[in-house]
Design an enzyme around this catalytic site. Structure first.
Site, mmCIF file in Angstrom:
data_model
loop_
_atom_site.group_PDB
_atom_site.id
_atom_site.type_symbol
_atom_site.label_atom_id
_atom_site.label_comp_id
_atom_site.label_asym_id
_atom_site.label_seq_id
_atom_site.Cartn_x
_atom_site.Cartn_y
_atom_site.Cartn_z
ATOM 1 N N ASP A 1 -13.784 8.108 7.939
ATOM 2 C CA ASP A 1 -14.053 7.868 9.360
ATOM 3 C C ASP A 1 -14.975 8.912 9.999
ATOM 4 O O ASP A 1 -15.863 8.559 10.767
ATOM 5 C CB ASP A 1 -12.740 7.818 10.169
ATOM 6 C CG ASP A 1 -12.017 6.487 10.016
ATOM 7 O OD1 ASP A 1 -12.674 5.493 9.669
ATOM 8 O OD2 ASP A 1 -10.799 6.456 10.259
ATOM 9 N N ASP B 1 -7.835 -3.443 0.029
ATOM 10 C CA ASP B 1 -8.572 -2.439 -0.737
ATOM 11 C C ASP B 1 -9.862 -2.193 0.027
ATOM 12 O O ASP B 1 -10.509 -3.138 0.476
ATOM 13 C CB ASP B 1 -8.850 -2.907 -2.163
ATOM 14 C CG ASP B 1 -9.108 -1.716 -3.073
ATOM 15 O OD1 ASP B 1 -8.185 -0.896 -3.273
ATOM 16 O OD2 ASP B 1 -10.251 -1.583 -3.586
ATOM 17 N N ASN C 1 -0.596 3.973 1.209
ATOM 18 C CA ASN C 1 -1.309 4.753 2.215
ATOM 19 C C ASN C 1 -0.627 4.578 3.579
ATOM 20 O O ASN C 1 -0.640 3.497 4.164
ATOM 21 C CB ASN C 1 -2.767 4.256 2.262
ATOM 22 C CG ASN C 1 -3.642 5.103 3.162
ATOM 23 O OD1 ASN C 1 -3.236 5.481 4.255
ATOM 24 N ND2 ASN C 1 -4.837 5.389 2.693
ATOM 25 N N ALA C 2 -0.052 5.673 4.078
ATOM 26 C CA ALA C 2 0.717 5.605 5.325
ATOM 27 C C ALA C 2 -0.153 5.170 6.498
ATOM 28 O O ALA C 2 0.298 4.487 7.413
ATOM 29 C CB ALA C 2 1.344 6.966 5.622
ATOM 30 N N THR D 1 0.842 -1.199 0.000
ATOM 31 C CA THR D 1 0.000 0.000 0.000
ATOM 32 C C THR D 1 0.874 1.244 0.000
ATOM 33 O O THR D 1 1.992 1.233 0.522
ATOM 34 C CB THR D 1 -0.940 0.034 1.222
ATOM 35 O OG1 THR D 1 -1.699 1.252 1.196
ATOM 36 C CG2 THR D 1 -0.185 -0.030 2.543
HETATM 37 O O1 LIG Z 1 -10.043 2.738 8.039
HETATM 38 C C1 LIG Z 1 -10.553 3.540 7.248
HETATM 39 N N1 LIG Z 1 -11.466 4.442 7.651
HETATM 40 C C2 LIG Z 1 -12.024 5.315 6.827
HETATM 41 N N2 LIG Z 1 -11.743 5.417 5.525
HETATM 42 C C3 LIG Z 1 -10.839 4.541 5.065
HETATM 43 C C4 LIG Z 1 -10.210 3.572 5.877
HETATM 44 N N3 LIG Z 1 -9.390 2.842 5.124
HETATM 45 C C5 LIG Z 1 -9.500 3.322 3.895
HETATM 46 N N4 LIG Z 1 -10.364 4.352 3.860
HETATM 47 C C6 LIG Z 1 -10.760 5.149 2.708
HETATM 48 C C7 LIG Z 1 -9.625 5.991 2.246
HETATM 49 C C8 LIG Z 1 -9.762 5.933 0.766
HETATM 50 O O2 LIG Z 1 -10.701 6.883 0.337
HETATM 51 C C9 LIG Z 1 -10.364 4.551 0.516
HETATM 52 C C10 LIG Z 1 -9.312 3.480 0.355
HETATM 53 O O3 LIG Z 1 -8.909 3.445 -0.934
HETATM 54 P P1 LIG Z 1 -7.865 2.322 -1.432
HETATM 55 O O4 LIG Z 1 -7.838 2.404 -2.897
HETATM 56 O O5 LIG Z 1 -8.201 1.024 -0.780
HETATM 57 O O6 LIG Z 1 -6.515 2.766 -0.784
HETATM 58 P P2 LIG Z 1 -5.487 3.939 -1.065
HETATM 59 O O7 LIG Z 1 -5.605 4.407 -2.485
HETATM 60 O O8 LIG Z 1 -5.659 4.963 -0.005
HETATM 61 O O9 LIG Z 1 -4.084 3.222 -0.848
HETATM 62 P P3 LIG Z 1 -3.469 1.922 -1.590
HETATM 63 O O10 LIG Z 1 -4.292 1.627 -2.812
HETATM 64 O O11 LIG Z 1 -2.069 2.269 -1.911
HETATM 65 O O12 LIG Z 1 -3.550 0.810 -0.572
HETATM 66 O O13 LIG Z 1 -11.120 4.248 1.656
#
Ligand SMILES: O=c1nc[nH]c2c1ncn2[C@H]1C[C@H](O)[C@@H](COP(=O)(O)OP(=O)(O)OP(=O)(O)O)O1
Length: 259
Positions: free
Chosen positions: A161, A75, A11-12, A9
């Site tokens: 959140d 995801d 996402n930090a 990921t």
């Molecule tokens: O615990 C959480 N509580 C609230 N919202 C959250 C959470 N976890 C992810 N989110 C939101 C952030 C983003 O709008 C979407 C994830 O999008 P997602 O494409 O899975 O991840 P990402 O682009 O942020 O990072 P990456 O693809 O590198 O893992 O859902």
């Protein structure tokens, strides 16, 4: 590279949460043992899957292939019933700019402005996968049911959140995270019926997933063993139970419901 596990990921927030949950599950695993997709040279595959699980697999497969390490990916997103499950897999770029949490949240609230409280059901959905370099793939999915609030509540957490409240809760997920952050993830997880920081998303795992997950845990523990910090659970058939740290908790750390 000295790492033994990769978290796929950028996402930090996710890296921090996954790490915090992995650490007590795999004794001896240090932060240096874990690589992430943020490192130079890591692939950034196009997430063109049509499901949470599909996109998680794309991320984990790419990083497992490029590092030769077991890779965990997630995801996730919010799915609003009256919007047919949107934003869903498009949660991160709902407003058009990837990862713009505030803009994403504002747009969703505006789109839902006229929808009365009784019709604001939504779920926080998550798919978590682990892909090993030898081709094993473990997928688990889950959802935290709840509803969309009318305005942001709380400063903690990230993403959606502040505007999501889980079923049976009186706090938004952002407010609920405050206490968890103060108490620390590890102690928080031991509370009876506690929900993990990702919002208790995964409820069901297939029996195949549990079985495979056990093997993967043993593999990781086996690696740890070489450093002399062997976990007593390693090497034995370890069936997850509701009350013990489980292999499924490792694979789907933020979502195994323990009721
Ligand atoms: O615990 C959480 N509580 C609230 N919202 C959250 C959470 N976890 C992810 N989110 C939101 C952030 C983003 O709008 C979407 C994830 O999008 P997602 O494409 O899975 O991840 P990402 O682009 O942020 O990072 P990456 O693809 O590198 O893992 O859902």
């Amino acid at each position: 590279m000295t790492a033994r596990l990769a978290i796929a990921t950028h996402n930090a927030h996710k890296v921090g949460e996954i790490w915090a949950i992995l650490a007590p599950e795999v004794p001896g695993l240090t932060r240096e043992d874990v690589a992430s997709a943020k490192e130079p040279g890591a692939p950034s595959p196009v997430e063109d899957g049509t499901s949470f699980a599909g996109n998680a697999l794309i991320k984990a497969r790419a990083l497992a292939a490029s590092t030769g390490l077991p890779a965990i990916a997630d995801d996730s997103g919010i799915a609003v019933d009256v919007m047919g499950g949107a934003p869903g897999i498009f949660s991160a770029l709902w407003s058009g700019r990837h990862g713009a949490d505030q803009e994403n949240l504002d747009l969703l609230l505006a789109q839902m402005e006229d929808i009365p409280d009784g019709h604001r059901a939504a779920a926080f959905v998550c798919a978590a996968v682990l892909v090993t370099p030898d081709g094993r793939e473990i997928v688990c999915e889950g959802r935290q049911p709840g509803r969309l609030l009318r305005a942001a509540q709380g400063e903690h957490g990230f993403g959606y959140d502040p505007i999501f409240m889980g079923e049976g809760q009186t706090l938004s997920n952002a407010e609920a995270r405050r206490g968890r952050e103060e108490r620390g993830v590890a102690s928080w997880r031991r509370l009876p019926g506690a929900r993990t920081p990702r919002g208790a998303v995964a409820r069901r795992l297939t029996s195949r997933c549990s079985r495979d997950a056990t093997n993967v845990v043993q593999m990781l523990h086996g690696d740890v063993d070489r450093t002399g910090a062997r976990d007593p659970r390693a090497g034995t058939a370890h069936e997850p139970t509701a009350n013990s740290p489980s292999s499924t908790a490792l694979i789907c750390p933020w979502g195994v419901a323990r009721s």
